[in-house]
Scaffold this active site. Structure first.
Site, mmCIF file in Angstrom:
data_model
loop_
_atom_site.group_PDB
_atom_site.id
_atom_site.type_symbol
_atom_site.label_atom_id
_atom_site.label_comp_id
_atom_site.label_asym_id
_atom_site.label_seq_id
_atom_site.Cartn_x
_atom_site.Cartn_y
_atom_site.Cartn_z
ATOM 1 C CD GLU A 1 -2.880 -1.214 2.319
ATOM 2 O OE1 GLU A 1 -3.830 -2.006 2.243
ATOM 3 O OE2 GLU A 1 -2.716 -0.422 3.274
ATOM 4 N N PRO A 2 0.301 2.385 -0.418
ATOM 5 C CG PRO A 2 -1.024 3.899 -1.613
ATOM 6 C CD PRO A 2 -1.083 2.586 -0.903
ATOM 7 C CB SER B 1 8.614 -4.134 4.198
ATOM 8 O OG SER B 1 9.417 -3.948 3.050
ATOM 9 C CD GLU C 1 6.996 -12.095 -3.555
ATOM 10 O OE1 GLU C 1 7.046 -10.934 -4.022
ATOM 11 O OE2 GLU C 1 6.193 -12.438 -2.660
ATOM 12 C CB THR D 1 13.915 -3.974 1.778
ATOM 13 O OG1 THR D 1 13.791 -4.039 3.210
ATOM 14 C CG2 THR D 1 12.740 -3.202 1.196
#
Length: 397
Positions: free
Chosen positions: A146-147, A151, A260, A383
């Site tokens: 979301e904006p 993370s 992922e 990240t």
């Protein structure tokens, strides 16, 4: 014989190379400039069974496991493709697994009773979304970020309020890979107060009233992979589109992060390997002051170091992936594998472009594309800093 060097997997590599040579390389530059890959590519890949690799035959897949999926990614990049192409063509690798796992409750799958939701609902999602996507007739995306969230998955604020046989969804998502082309989006929503961590996964169809696909986001790299902002304003989503039981979304997301992250790690070391190959070829052919670059000890040693880092990263990622397939709890090792591969890639692509000199800075140079594309790999899927937190926790810190 290593676990990734069996006769069947050598045949898979040959299939990928042929696919890349015939269907990808003649068009990749055009797709980079267009900002997306064509839907027809999904259909072609599906006919060859490539989209279904890593998915069970019971849901329309081609079988195989995580190692087979890794081989597809690795060979596609080493054949001259790119991590951006992988992101665009194989977005279903992050959009579908939650549905497949929920369907596994019926057949004793690993998530079984933890996710619940009922076998009928799970089977219905497989028929409506999983099979068509693996057949190349639909495209799916995953919407978590979301904006203002980054993370922080537990802090998701997009809400879903139950209203009879529907959920009413409000909120927004950003950085959604394949968001423009996707026919449906596997979406993480909060079914309690915003930021509570009580998450549920809903499959939201494009075209529903109130579901808006925003502007196409222009990026540093991954140019052939379309990226979108999504917004939801009182979007009514049938309860039958829920994946598993309510408030099990966080667990489902965490369960599939390993695959992922290892996919991104594979993209990283494969990009490094490809850049080593490009640099070696360039340094053998390029002459300066009457001698090939490769004749100079400084250049040879630099290439040797690049090759060492790429191969070491590859070996570690394969080792960790094998342990994941074996069912071992290797959360810390997956985080380390991603960081090791990303660090190797960052170093190698930088050195490869430097060795190409001015030509490496041009859009005509393949190494330029890899340089741009590599930067996202330390951000996506968690990240480098988040990976370090996971590693530190695994150390007992």
């Amino acid at each position: 014989m290593s676990i990734v060097d069996t006769p069947e997997r050598r045949q898979l590599r040959e299939l990928i190379r042929a696919f890349a040579t015939r269907e990808v390389l003649p068009h990749l530059d055009d797709w980079e400039r267009a900002g997306e890959v064509p839907r027809a590519l999904h259909a072609t890949a599906a006919k060859l069974g490539l989209l279904g690799i890593g998915f069970p035959e019971s849901v329309g897949g081609s079988g195989g496991d995580l190692l087979d999926s890794i081989i597809v990614t690795e060979e596609l990049i080493r054949s001259g493709g790119s991590s951006g192409l992988v992101a665009a063509l194989f977005t279903h690798g992050i959009a579908l697994p939650h549905m497949v796992a929920a369907a596994g409750a019926r057949t004793g799958g690993s998530l079984g009773g933890r996710l619940g939701g009922g076998p009928t609902a799970a089977s219905d999602l497989v028929e409506r979304y999983v099979r068509p996507t693996l057949a190349g007739t639909m495209i799916g995306a995953l919407a978590i970020t979301e904006p203002d969230g980054g993370s922080d998955v537990a802090g998701i604020r997009t809400s879903a309020r139950r209203d009879g046989d529907h959920y009413v969804v409000n909120g927004s998502k950003t950085y959604i890979t394949s968001g423009h082309r996707a026919d449906f989006v596997t979406t993480a929503v909060c079914t309690d107060f915003p930021g509570s961590g009580a998450l549920t996964l809903l499959v939201i169809d494009k075209g529903l009233p109130g579901f808006t696909v925003g502007r196409r986001l222009e990026k540093l790299g991954w140019h052939c992979s379309d990226t979108a902002e999504l917004s939801f304003a009182d979007v009514r989503v049938p309860v039958s589109n829920r994946i598993g039981a309510e408030d099990t979304g966080f667990l489902a997301i965490m369960e599939h992060f390993a695959a992922e992250r290892l996919s991104l790690a594979t993209q990283a070391y494969a990009t490094a390997q490809r850049c080593v190959e490009l640099a070696v070829r360039w340094c053998r052919d390029r002459e300066t002051f009457g001698r090939p670059l490769a004749s100079r000890q400084l250049i040879r040693h630099r290439l040797a170091e690049m090759h060492t880092r790429a191969e070491a990263a590859r070996a570690y990622v394969h080792e960790v992936a094998g342990r994941v397939v074996a069912g071992e709890p290797v959360v810390t090792e997956v985080a380390m594998a991603k960081n090791v591969a990303v660090a190797a890639c960052d170093h190698v692509v930088d050195q490869a472009l430097q060795l190409h000199g001015g030509f490496g800075y041009l859009r005509d140079a393949e190494v330029e594309r890899h340089y741009r594309d590599a930067r996202i790999l330390g951000i996506g899927g968690g990240t480098t800093e988040i990976m370090n937190e996971i590693i530190a926790k695994g150390m007992g810190l």
